[in-house]
Design a protein around this motif. Structure first.
Motif, PDB file in Angstrom:
ATOM      1  N   VAL A 154       0.838  -1.204   0.000  1.00  0.00           N
ATOM      2  CA  VAL A 154       0.000   0.000   0.000  1.00  0.00           C
ATOM      3  C   VAL A 154       0.872   1.253   0.000  1.00  0.00           C
ATOM      4  O   VAL A 154       0.580   2.236  -0.703  1.00  0.00           O
ATOM      5  N   TYR A 155       1.963   1.221   0.760  1.00  0.00           N
ATOM      6  CA  TYR A 155       2.861   2.382   0.818  1.00  0.00           C
ATOM      7  C   TYR A 155       3.536   2.626  -0.530  1.00  0.00           C
ATOM      8  O   TYR A 155       3.685   3.773  -0.968  1.00  0.00           O
ATOM      9  N   SER A 174       0.963   4.089  -2.830  1.00  0.00           N
ATOM     10  CA  SER A 174       0.682   5.469  -2.432  1.00  0.00           C
ATOM     11  C   SER A 174       1.790   6.405  -2.892  1.00  0.00           C
ATOM     12  O   SER A 174       1.521   7.519  -3.372  1.00  0.00           O
ATOM     13  N   ASN A 175       3.041   5.983  -2.775  1.00  0.00           N
ATOM     14  CA  ASN A 175       4.162   6.822  -3.219  1.00  0.00           C
ATOM     15  C   ASN A 175       4.125   7.078  -4.722  1.00  0.00           C
ATOM     16  O   ASN A 175       4.558   8.128  -5.188  1.00  0.00           O
ATOM     17  N   LYS A 219       2.049  10.148  -5.377  1.00  0.00           N
ATOM     18  CA  LYS A 219       2.362  11.373  -4.654  1.00  0.00           C
ATOM     19  C   LYS A 219       3.128  12.349  -5.551  1.00  0.00           C
ATOM     20  O   LYS A 219       4.007  11.935  -6.313  1.00  0.00           O
ATOM     21  N   ARG A 271       4.389  10.874   5.315  1.00  0.00           N
ATOM     22  CA  ARG A 271       2.981  10.516   5.416  1.00  0.00           C
ATOM     23  C   ARG A 271       2.735   9.226   4.653  1.00  0.00           C
ATOM     24  O   ARG A 271       3.208   9.061   3.533  1.00  0.00           O
ATOM     25  N   PHE A 272       1.987   8.350   5.283  1.00  0.00           N
ATOM     26  CA  PHE A 272       1.796   7.010   4.723  1.00  0.00           C
ATOM     27  C   PHE A 272       0.941   7.051   3.459  1.00  0.00           C
ATOM     28  O   PHE A 272       1.297   6.448   2.445  1.00  0.00           O
ATOM     29  N   LEU A 273      -0.180   7.746   3.482  1.00  0.00           N
ATOM     30  CA  LEU A 273      -1.093   7.793   2.348  1.00  0.00           C
ATOM     31  C   LEU A 273      -0.953   9.103   1.596  1.00  0.00           C
ATOM     32  O   LEU A 273      -0.568  10.129   2.167  1.00  0.00           O
ATOM     33  N   VAL A 274      -1.262   9.061   0.330  1.00  0.00           N
ATOM     34  CA  VAL A 274      -1.175  10.242  -0.514  1.00  0.00           C
ATOM     35  C   VAL A 274      -2.307  11.207  -0.174  1.00  0.00           C
ATOM     36  O   VAL A 274      -3.431  10.793   0.122  1.00  0.00           O
ATOM     37  N   PRO A 308      -3.386  13.084  -4.825  1.00  0.00           N
ATOM     38  CA  PRO A 308      -2.938  12.104  -5.826  1.00  0.00           C
ATOM     39  C   PRO A 308      -2.778  12.731  -7.210  1.00  0.00           C
ATOM     40  O   PRO A 308      -3.518  13.630  -7.590  1.00  0.00           O
TER      41      PRO A 308
END
Length: 290
Positions: free
Chosen positions: A39-40, A43-44, A47, A58-61, A64
């Motif tokens: 998931v990370y 998400s990257n 970003k 931050r873990f989630l975007v 986006p």
């Protein structure tokens, strides 16, 4: 105290509702934990560059964007060799290497498991011993052998060694020992079936979970192969090599590298999801006993 009601689950074991709830909750939390790296990474990939370098990260975007994927396409289109050529090389090596490895490992395992011949135990001991050596130890001998055969800078330098991986042979042999009763093979021979027919029509369907698992392992190993030591021609380079060059662009290519990592993850994940359901389904229905 509140009474704890026991009931019989599908497995036949009497458990309380709270016990089953605790097991499922633990498996759910453990599954979520195992998914966090994927998931990370995804998400990257979405970003923007400034968001990637937030501190603390931050873990989630938050905002986006598809800019990383657009830049990845631009970079790959400007390369000396078309992106489709890198993709074809990777697909060709992965498919041919995986199919050949599964077939050869299964044939060798069938002979070691269901036929008796002099030196059988010694041969299998050598196979087991070969599993103890890492790729770094055998890298130089492999290069010398491939160079002496004249396979440098060709597909054979990557495909032929994949056929001879001892892990697949060990996996298939152990599975055939457990899942194929000798009585079934003897019945097929009494009916007049040839060894080739017995292998394809009787043995291979019974060990379907094993060769599906082997497909996953082999495909993952070949899909991410870089081949820097054996391939010099740019036209024969793999997709992993091409995408790794993007990461050499420094900090400005961080977002593009994240998008490239997601692209490399897609195919192995799809193959694993499809094969995993087949493996579980087959193993649940393959409880034959002699």
């Amino acid at each position: 105290m509140l009474p704890i009601k026991l009931y019989r689950s599908k497995s036949g074991i009497k458990r309380s509702f709270f016990a089953d709830f605790g097991i499922y909750l633990f498996l759910l939390l453990f599954g979520i934990f195992m998914m966090l790296p994927m998931v990370y990474a995804i998400s990257n990939a979405f970003k923007p560059l400034e968001e990637i370098w937030y501190f603390p990260p931050r873990f989630l975007v938050i905002n986006p964007t598809l800019e990383n994927f657009r830049e990845l396409m631009i970079v790959m289109s400007d390369s000396w060799v078309p992106f489709t050529r890198y993709a074809f090389n990777t697909f060709f090596i992965t498919v041919v290497g995986t199919v050949g490895h599964v077939i050869i490992a299964s044939m060798c395992a069938y002979v070691l498991s269901k036929h008796k011949f002099p030196g059988q135990g010694i041969m299998f001991s050598v196979v087991v011993l070969s599993l103890m050596f890492s790729g770094a130890v055998t890298q130089i001998p492999n290069f010398m052998i491939i160079a002496s055969l004249g396979w440098i800078d060709s597909y054979k330098a990557l495909i032929i060694p994949a056929f001879a991986s001892s892990l697949g042979l060990y996996l298939m042999k152990q599975f055939m020992d457990q899942m194929i009763p000798d009585a079934v093979l003897e019945s097929a021979r009494m009916d007049g079936a040839s060894e080739w027919h017995i292998f394809w029509k009787v043995a291979m369907p019974m060990v379907k979970p094993a060769w599906l698992t082997l497909i996953i392992f082999s495909m993952q190993g070949l899909w991410g192969i870089g081949a820097n030591h054996f391939i010099q021609s740019e036209e024969l380079k793999t997709l992993n090599y091409a995408l790794s060059q993007i990461l050499a662009g420094g900090i400005a290519r961080t977002g593009t590298g994240s998008a490239a990592a997601v692209m490399m993850m897609i195919v192995p994940i799809i193959v694993f999801v499809i094969s995993q359901s087949k493996i579980i389904e087959t193993m649940s229905a393959s409880g034959m006993k002699e």
